[in-house]
Design an enzyme around this catalytic site. Structure first.
Site, mmCIF file in Angstrom:
data_model
loop_
_atom_site.group_PDB
_atom_site.id
_atom_site.type_symbol
_atom_site.label_atom_id
_atom_site.label_comp_id
_atom_site.label_asym_id
_atom_site.label_seq_id
_atom_site.Cartn_x
_atom_site.Cartn_y
_atom_site.Cartn_z
ATOM 1 N N GLU A 204 0.805 -1.182 -0.058
ATOM 2 C CA GLU A 204 0.013 -0.120 0.145
ATOM 3 C C GLU A 204 0.755 1.315 0.121
ATOM 4 O O GLU A 204 0.372 2.224 0.139
ATOM 5 C CB GLU A 204 -0.993 -0.122 1.345
ATOM 6 C CG GLU A 204 -1.894 -1.039 1.197
ATOM 7 C CD GLU A 204 -2.829 -1.191 2.261
ATOM 8 O OE1 GLU A 204 -2.859 -0.351 2.978
ATOM 9 O OE2 GLU A 204 -3.597 -2.059 2.190
ATOM 10 N N ASP A 241 -4.326 -0.021 11.786
ATOM 11 C CA ASP A 241 -5.096 -1.374 11.466
ATOM 12 C C ASP A 241 -4.280 -2.486 11.687
ATOM 13 O O ASP A 241 -3.232 -2.991 11.145
ATOM 14 C CB ASP A 241 -5.095 -1.283 9.853
ATOM 15 C CG ASP A 241 -6.150 -2.577 9.422
ATOM 16 O OD1 ASP A 241 -6.490 -3.431 10.006
ATOM 17 O OD2 ASP A 241 -6.203 -2.871 8.150
ATOM 18 N N GLU A 284 -8.544 -0.125 13.980
ATOM 19 C CA GLU A 284 -9.040 -1.073 12.844
ATOM 20 C C GLU A 284 -9.006 -2.378 13.321
ATOM 21 O O GLU A 284 -7.878 -2.864 13.534
ATOM 22 C CB GLU A 284 -8.929 -0.539 11.628
ATOM 23 C CG GLU A 284 -9.681 -1.584 10.609
ATOM 24 C CD GLU A 284 -9.222 -1.260 9.228
ATOM 25 O OE1 GLU A 284 -9.166 -2.204 8.476
ATOM 26 O OE2 GLU A 284 -8.748 -0.093 8.816
ATOM 27 N N ASP A 311 -13.611 -4.293 10.270
ATOM 28 C CA ASP A 311 -13.380 -4.380 8.956
ATOM 29 C C ASP A 311 -13.777 -5.700 8.677
ATOM 30 O O ASP A 311 -14.800 -6.186 8.220
ATOM 31 C CB ASP A 311 -11.778 -3.976 8.495
ATOM 32 C CG ASP A 311 -11.480 -4.772 7.197
ATOM 33 O OD1 ASP A 311 -12.557 -4.792 6.376
ATOM 34 O OD2 ASP A 311 -10.543 -4.743 6.759
ATOM 35 N N LYS A 336 -15.737 -1.557 2.203
ATOM 36 C CA LYS A 336 -14.957 -1.786 1.008
ATOM 37 C C LYS A 336 -15.803 -2.579 -0.229
ATOM 38 O O LYS A 336 -16.372 -3.576 0.238
ATOM 39 C CB LYS A 336 -13.907 -3.098 1.178
ATOM 40 C CG LYS A 336 -12.835 -2.343 2.352
ATOM 41 C CD LYS A 336 -12.049 -3.478 2.668
ATOM 42 C CE LYS A 336 -10.477 -3.432 3.428
ATOM 43 N NZ LYS A 336 -9.908 -4.300 4.057
#
Length: 431
Positions: A204, A241, A284, A311, A336
């Protein structure tokens, strides 16, 4: 004018070099194209991404079956339909699959058509996607949660926490927030290089140095914020996260954290300590998706002070979110598109979250493409937050650049979310 005339599909490549599905929908007066992303750390309750499994081709990760399903089933099912009726179109796509998790035809096939149809509809009525989906009320530019340091399954560096993010909520505008994030990113590179660390980036776009502990990673992030001339906790917050489903043993009910076995109580205590030591505003997947006791404990301990994002817990699924809200688990949801598989269900999940008092964070996946749909979705829904990686890799930067374009288009009519999404009852606010 908005009647669907053709649907085509193709296999393209994502940011990890793996195949993914792209679809193109054409109406009498518009065209839309969309490519779907793919995750590395996936929740077990997500809609199913269909892969070919042929080891002789892309190591089994090909998507020609999903492409064929569009060409032979999904495309014909929506031919002649009104692209402007997204809800009805998505209903037909879901019915064509017929399974509870979109495993028959593939969520990647279904979503590609759903997203492409939305774009075709927007093009048909000559509106940008964000305005078409959001209407006149769409005007909030999201605060970015920028992943500048990677761990977990996104990087082979020994850290369990998957993403260490900066949150430039003290900026006056989205453009300024993006600049702040980019400055901190480059400053972190300099700090790591000076200390002899590797400055290669992960999936990422964040750095993936080998560090002794998760706390050491947080210390680097705060040092970078300060060295870039910003005030931790005042100008810039920190988000995590943890993606701890990847490091949870359901049989022993133990987590691996800093290479040691921890109970859920110990994990929550660690977060409590870290939240006091660092300007953490969001966590998260702090515990595993199926660790309900852990989620209850985490929410009870930190839910009034920190944004707790589900998530893997919710997987953008309205039914799972409804149960979470009823049970009082977490206080925010990560959105998402490919976890649920249609635009309509995604919008429903965002609406449901708002009604339940939960924040929504629009998110990318670790396997991305140049597609910028989520940038438009963030503004269309006034979500106020977006996760789309670091200030590097064109698959991440594409979303930021699209948000800049939307910002320019909105002009004086825009609102930057800033600190607003992170103000919680009981939390200490920055002055």
């Amino acid at each position: 004018m908005s009647e669907i005339q053709s649907v085509i599909a193709r296999e393209v490549i994502d940011s990890r070099g793996n195949p993914t599905v792209e679809a193109e929908v054409t109406t009498l007066s518009g065209t839309g194209r969309a490519a779907v992303p793919s995750g590395a750390s996936t929740g077990e309750h997500e809609a199913v991404e269909l892969r070919d499994g042929d080891k002789k081709r892309f190591l089994g990760k090909g998507v020609l079956t999903a492409v064929k399903n569009i060409e032979t089933v999904l495309g014909p099912a929506v031919l002649g339909m009104d692209a402007l009726d997204q809800a009805e179109l998505d209903k037909v796509l879901i019915q064509a699959d017929g399974s509870p998790n979109k495993s028959k035809l593939g969520a990647n096939a279904i979503l590609a058509v759903s997203m492409a149809a939305a774009r075709a509809a927007a093009d048909t009525v000559d509106l940008p996607l964000w305005r078409y989906l959001g209407g006149a009320a769409a005007r909030v530019l999201p605060t970015p949660l920028m992943n500048i340091l990677n761990g977990g399954v996104h990087a082979d560096n020994g850290l369990e926490i998957q993403e260490f993010m900066i949150v430039p909520y003290g900026a006056e505008s989205f453009a300024e927030a993006l600049r702040t994030g980019a400055e901190i990113f480059h400053t972190l590179r300099g700090l790591l290089k000076k200390d002899g660390m590797v400055t290669a980036v992960g999936d990422e776009g964040g750095f993936a140095p080998r560090l002794p502990s998760n706390r050491a990673a947080l210390e680097y992030v705060v040092r970078a914020i300060e060295a870039a001339g910003h005030r931790p906790g005042e100008d810039v917050g920190v988000a995590l996260d943890s993606a701890l489903s990847e490091f949870y043993d359901a049989k022993t009910e133990r987590y691996t954290f800093d290479k040691q076995q921890k109970t859920r109580e110990e994990i929550v205590a660690i977060y409590d300590e870290l939240a006091k030591a660092f300007p953490i505003v969001s966590i998260e997947d702090g515990v595993a998706e199926n660790d309900e006791k852990g989620w209850r404990l985490l929410t009870e301990r930190l839910g009034k002070k920190v944004q707790l994002v589900g998530d893997d817990l919710f997987v953008t699924n309205p039914a799972r979110l409804a149960k979470g809200i009823e049970d009082g688990l977490a206080n925010a949801i990560l959105i998402k598109l490919n976890q649920i598989g249609t635009v309509t269900e995604t919008l429903e999940c965002i609406r449901q979250a708002a009604e339940g008092g939960y924040r929504s964070i629009i998110s990318h996946r670790s396997g991305e493409t140049e597609d910028t749909f989520i940038a438009d979705l963030a503004v269309a829904t006034n979500a106020g937050q977006i996760k789309t990686g670091s200030a590097s890799r064109s698959d991440r930067v594409a979303k930021y650049n699209q948000l800049l374009r939307i910002s320019y288009a909105l002009g004086d009519g825009q609102v930057f979310a800033g600190r607003a999404p992170f103000r919680r009852p009981g939390a200490k606010r920055s002055s």
